[in-house]
Design an enzyme around this catalytic site. Structure first.
Site, short mmCIF file in Angstrom:
data_model
loop_
_atom_site.label_atom_id
_atom_site.label_comp_id
_atom_site.label_asym_id
_atom_site.label_seq_id
_atom_site.Cartn_x
_atom_site.Cartn_y
_atom_site.Cartn_z
N ASN A 250 1.22 3.46 -2.93
CA ASN A 250 1.72 3.89 -4.26
C ASN A 250 1.25 5.31 -4.62
OD1 ASN A 250 2.73 1.34 -4.43
ND2 ASN A 250 1.34 0.62 -6.03
N ASP B 190 0.82 -1.22 0.00
CA ASP B 190 0.00 0.00 0.00
C ASP B 190 0.86 1.27 0.00
OD1 ASP B 190 -2.35 1.41 -0.02
OD2 ASP B 190 -2.73 1.21 2.13
N LEU C 97 9.57 -21.12 -4.76
CA LEU C 97 8.60 -20.22 -4.15
C LEU C 97 7.22 -20.34 -4.81
CD1 LEU C 97 7.93 -17.62 -2.37
CD2 LEU C 97 8.65 -16.29 -4.36
N HIS D 236 2.34 3.31 -9.10
CA HIS D 236 2.08 1.89 -9.38
C HIS D 236 3.24 1.29 -10.19
CE1 HIS D 236 -1.77 2.31 -7.61
NE2 HIS D 236 -2.35 2.96 -8.60
C1 IPE Z 1 -5.59 -2.52 -0.08
O1 IPE Z 1 -5.23 -1.19 -0.23
C2 IPE Z 1 -5.53 -3.22 -1.39
C3 IPE Z 1 -4.21 -3.36 -2.00
C4 IPE Z 1 -3.08 -3.00 -1.47
C5 IPE Z 1 -4.22 -3.99 -3.28
P1 IPE Z 1 -6.31 -0.03 -0.37
O2 IPE Z 1 -5.54 1.22 -0.55
O3 IPE Z 1 -7.29 -0.37 -1.41
O4 IPE Z 1 -7.03 -0.08 1.05
P2 IPE Z 1 -7.81 1.04 1.86
O5 IPE Z 1 -8.84 1.61 0.93
O6 IPE Z 1 -6.82 2.08 2.27
O7 IPE Z 1 -8.37 0.34 3.04
C1 IPE Z 2 -1.64 0.29 -3.37
O1 IPE Z 2 -1.41 1.66 -3.40
C2 IPE Z 2 -1.91 -0.28 -4.74
C3 IPE Z 2 -3.30 -0.65 -4.99
C4 IPE Z 2 -4.28 -0.59 -4.13
C5 IPE Z 2 -3.61 -1.12 -6.33
P1 IPE Z 2 -2.59 2.71 -3.40
O2 IPE Z 2 -2.97 3.02 -4.81
O3 IPE Z 2 -3.68 2.27 -2.52
O4 IPE Z 2 -1.86 3.98 -2.77
P2 IPE Z 2 -2.45 4.98 -1.70
O5 IPE Z 2 -2.91 4.17 -0.55
O6 IPE Z 2 -3.55 5.73 -2.36
O7 IPE Z 2 -1.30 5.85 -1.33
MG MG Z 3 -4.06 2.49 -0.52
#
Ligand code: IPE
Ligand code: IPE
Ligand code: MG
Length: 241
Positions: A14, A12, A123, A29
């Site tokens: 990105n 999480d 793995l 991403h």
């Molecule tokens: C969880 O992250 C899903 C992934 C990392 C793929 P999110 O960014 O979607 O989660 P919330 O919305 O902060 O709970």
């Molecule tokens: C995680 O990073 C990747 C996915 C959920 C696909 P985010 O896109 O949720 O990044 P933040 O949380 O908005 O920073």
């Molecule tokens: Mg996120």
């Protein structure tokens, strides 16, 4: 340092990383994918047996269409470029989640990568794509209800192992360690059943900044945990006065 047999990662942060660098979210991403590749390689090298990566949740479909399309593009590119490397590194690739919801070409690339790496026994790399734990559990309940309705089994026969073996993670041991980056301390619909006795590790670092050294720090921390599974650590003599 202790190596977990099954490590699950919620990658999480990105978007926030991109924002910090004054770039569009999708740039985060792209950088995050590079980090994922390094971490996969390191886990393979360190002898982690199962690595589950949360790449896209059921709820992530509700993001702007352009971001979703870009994430699908990344996935498409990853599968195309990496399948040969996975085979070379003896990594078996599988997926959990609603694959049917993916664009048809991505879904077939996923199946192709699974078939191509089927015989690899290093793995086990599991991508959670279009994955939601509540949906997974709901499907399991439906499946069992259908079997009962068809007279294939009785309600009485359902126990924990029946449920375990009908989840998409059937055959995979529960995660020993669940790691989440970006400072959020929640599961966001990830492996709810499977996390019953998992250890959690949260770091404030955003996923695109996460390094192999950080992974080792997490493993060090994991090594200091005492997992009791509801039991007592030492069978001390109990004296009743
Ligand atoms: C969880 O992250 C899903 C992934 C990392 C793929 P999110 O960014 O979607 O989660 P919330 O919305 O902060 O709970
Ligand atoms: C995680 O990073 C990747 C996915 C959920 C696909 P985010 O896109 O949720 O990044 P933040 O949380 O908005 O920073
Ligand atoms: Mg996120």
């Amino acid at each position: 340092m202790k190596i977990p047999k099954h490590l699950a990662i919620i990658m999480d942060g990105n978007g926030r990383w991109a924002e910090q660098h004054h770039r569009p979210r999708v740039y985060g991403h792209v950088k995050g994918t590079r980090v994922a590749k390094n971490i996969i390689q390191e886990c393979s090298r360190l002898g982690v047996k199962y690595l589950t990566l949360y790449a896209f949740s059921t709820e992530n479909w509700m993001r702007p269409q352009a971001e979703v399309a870009f994430l699908m593009k990344i996935l498409r590119r990853y599968l195309k470029k990496e399948t040969q490397n996975l085979i070379k590194e003896n990594i078996r690739f599988t997926v959990i989640g609603e694959i049917k919801r993916l664009p048809a070409d991505v879904a077939s690339s996923v199946s192709a990568a699974m078939v191509a790496t089927e015989k690899c026994n290093g793995l086990n790399l599991v991508f959670a794509i279009s994955y939601g734990s509540k949906q997974e559990i709901t499907n399991t309940v439906k499946l069992l209800a259908e079997k009962i309705a068809a007279g294939e089994m009785t309600a009485d026969q359902i126990d924990e192992s029946t449920i375990q073996s009908h989840l998409s993670t059937a055959g995979t041991p529960d995660p020993d360690l669940i790691l989440r980056t970006s400072g959020e301390q929640r599961l966001s619909n990830f492996l709810l059943w499977q996390a019953a006795y998992s250890e959690f590790y949260f770091t404030n670092q955003l996923w695109p900044d996460f390094t192999v050294a950080d992974l080792k720090t997490a493993f060090e921390d994991f090594g200091n945990r005492q997992r009791r599974f509801g039991k007592v650590a030492h069978k001390n003599e109990i004296t009743l006065n």
